[in-house]
Design a protein around this motif. Structure first.
Motif, PDB file in Angstrom:
ATOM      1  N   ALA A  42       0.944  -1.080   0.036  1.00  0.00           N
ATOM      2  CA  ALA A  42       0.040   0.094   0.046  1.00  0.00           C
ATOM      3  C   ALA A  42       0.790   1.209   0.117  1.00  0.00           C
ATOM      4  O   ALA A  42       0.588   2.277  -0.651  1.00  0.00           O
ATOM      5  CB  ALA A  42      -0.760  -0.016   1.382  1.00  0.00           C
ATOM      6  N   TYR A 100      -9.903  -3.281  -3.886  1.00  0.00           N
ATOM      7  CA  TYR A 100      -8.260  -2.938  -3.881  1.00  0.00           C
ATOM      8  C   TYR A 100      -7.373  -3.984  -4.440  1.00  0.00           C
ATOM      9  O   TYR A 100      -6.389  -4.038  -4.933  1.00  0.00           O
ATOM     10  CB  TYR A 100      -8.107  -2.729  -2.397  1.00  0.00           C
ATOM     11  CG  TYR A 100      -6.507  -2.753  -2.262  1.00  0.00           C
ATOM     12  CD1 TYR A 100      -5.949  -1.207  -2.236  1.00  0.00           C
ATOM     13  CD2 TYR A 100      -5.577  -3.679  -1.713  1.00  0.00           C
ATOM     14  CE1 TYR A 100      -4.755  -1.203  -1.938  1.00  0.00           C
ATOM     15  CE2 TYR A 100      -4.387  -3.225  -1.316  1.00  0.00           C
ATOM     16  CZ  TYR A 100      -3.990  -2.128  -1.511  1.00  0.00           C
ATOM     17  OH  TYR A 100      -2.739  -1.756  -1.349  1.00  0.00           O
ATOM     18  N   ALA A 107      -6.684   1.382   2.568  1.00  0.00           N
ATOM     19  CA  ALA A 107      -5.683   1.918   1.625  1.00  0.00           C
ATOM     20  C   ALA A 107      -6.724   2.404   0.403  1.00  0.00           C
ATOM     21  O   ALA A 107      -6.794   3.381  -0.082  1.00  0.00           O
ATOM     22  CB  ALA A 107      -4.771   0.973   0.912  1.00  0.00           C
TER      23      ALA A 107
END
Length: 267
Positions: A43, A251, A204
Motif C-alpha cells: 500500500a 483493492y 488503503a
C-alpha cells in the motif's frame, strides 16, 4: 469464441468452478502478521506511485495481530517506493520502537495511535497529504453525494473543523479520533485526509477512493453546479458499496499490480 449459427451454446459453468478472491484466513498469528506487513509495504508503494508522498509526511499503520496496542508503520524519511517488508517498524502506543531499525514520525504516529485506541475494530489507518484532499480540506468541505463512489462516504465521514499546526500531543489525537467516531474517513481542515479499515486493503482503498472523489468534486464545481444524488439513493448506494469487504475487493487489482510488478517489496 465463434460457433455455428443456430448451434446450442455450451452450458454455464458451475459457480464453484469460478475464481473469486475473498480475504484470507490465517492458521497462525505469524502468518497474519506477515500478511499485514506485506499488504502495508504494498500500500505504501502504491501511495508513492499515486503521488501521495510529500516529504516525510504521510503514514499507514497496521495493528499487530498479537500485540493489539502495537502498530506496524513506515520508517521515518524512507521513500514509499523503496519500502520493503523488512523495513517496517513496530511501535507501541506511545510511539516507542519495539522492533525495527528506524525512527517513526512521532507527530503523525500520535494521531494514528489515538485512532487505533478509540477504534478496536480498526486494523489500519491511512493519512497522507494528497493534493486534492488538501484542496478540499482548505475549503473546509465534506464530500457531496455526486457520484457512485462519493456515495460510499455519504454520512460516513466527518470534518475535523480546526487546525492547530503539527499534531504532537495525545489530546489532539483524541479529539481527531472523537470526530471520526464510527466513520470510515475524516477531512482534516487545512491538512488532508484520513481513512480507516478492518484491513490494510480496505483503509488503503478508502483513501484512494476519497482522494479521487475530492478530485471529481473540485473538478465538477469548477465546471458548473453539480447535481446531488438524493438522500435515499445516496444511503442505498452507501449500503451497497460502503463496507470494508467491498473496499477489500476493489483493492485487489491494485494489490496484484504492485505485488507482481515490484516483488522486491517482499524482501
Amino acid at each position: 469464441m465463434h460457433g455455428t449459427p443456430g448451434a446450442t451454446p455450451p452450458p454455464p459453468l458451475p459457480t464453484d468452478r469460478l475464481r473469486f478472491a475473498m480475504p484470507p484466513m490465517h492458521d497462525s498469528v505469524e502468518d497474519e502478521r506477515r500478511h499485514r506487513k506485506e499488504r502495508l509495504a504494498g500500500a505504501l508503494r502504491l501511495f508513492g506511485r499515486y503521488g501521495f508522498e510529500d516529504g516525510v509526511s504521510g503514514h499507514i499503520t497496521a495493528r499487530d495481530p498479537e500485540y493489539s496496542d502495537c502498530f506496524w508503520v513506515n520508517p521515518f524519511g524512507m521513500p514509499f517506493g523503496h519500502i520493503t517488508v523488512s523495513d517496517l517498524v513496530l511501535a507501541n502506543s506511545d510511539g516507542q520502537v519495539v522492533e525495527g531499525r528506524y525512527h517513526v514520525n512521532q507527530a503523525a504516529f500520535t494521531v494514528h495511535a489515538q485512532v487505533h485506541a478509540a477504534r478496536p475494530d480498526v486494523v489500519a489507518v491511512a493519512h497522507c497529504h494528497s493534493v486534492h484532499g488538501r484542496a478540499l480540506s482548505a475549503l473546509g468541505d465534506l464530500l457531496d453525494p455526486i457520484t457512485q463512489e462519493s456515495c460510499a462516504f455519504y454520512e460516513d465521514h466527518a470534518l475535523y473543523d480546526t487546525y492547530s499546526g503539527v499534531t504532537v500531543d495525545a489530546e489532539e489525537g483524541r479529539r481527531i479520533a472523537g470526530v471520526l467516531g464510527s466513520g470510515k474517513a475524516l477531512v482534516l481542515r487545512n491538512h488532508g485526509l484520513l481513512t480507516v479499515g478492518d484491513s490494510v486493503d480496505a483503509a488503503a482503498w478508502w483513501f484512494l477512493s476519497l482522494e479521487r472523489s475530492c478530485q471529481v468534486q473540485l473538478t465538477a464545481r469548477a465546471a458548473g453546479r453539480p447535481v446531488l444524488i438524493e438522500h435515499r439513493q445516496a444511503v442505498a448506494t452507501r449500503e451497497q458499496l460502503g463496507g470494508d469487504l467491498v473496499a477489500w475487493i476493489n483493492y485487489q487489482p491494485l494489490w496484484r499490480e504492485i505485488s507482481r510488478g515490484e516483488p522486491d517489496l517482499f524482501d
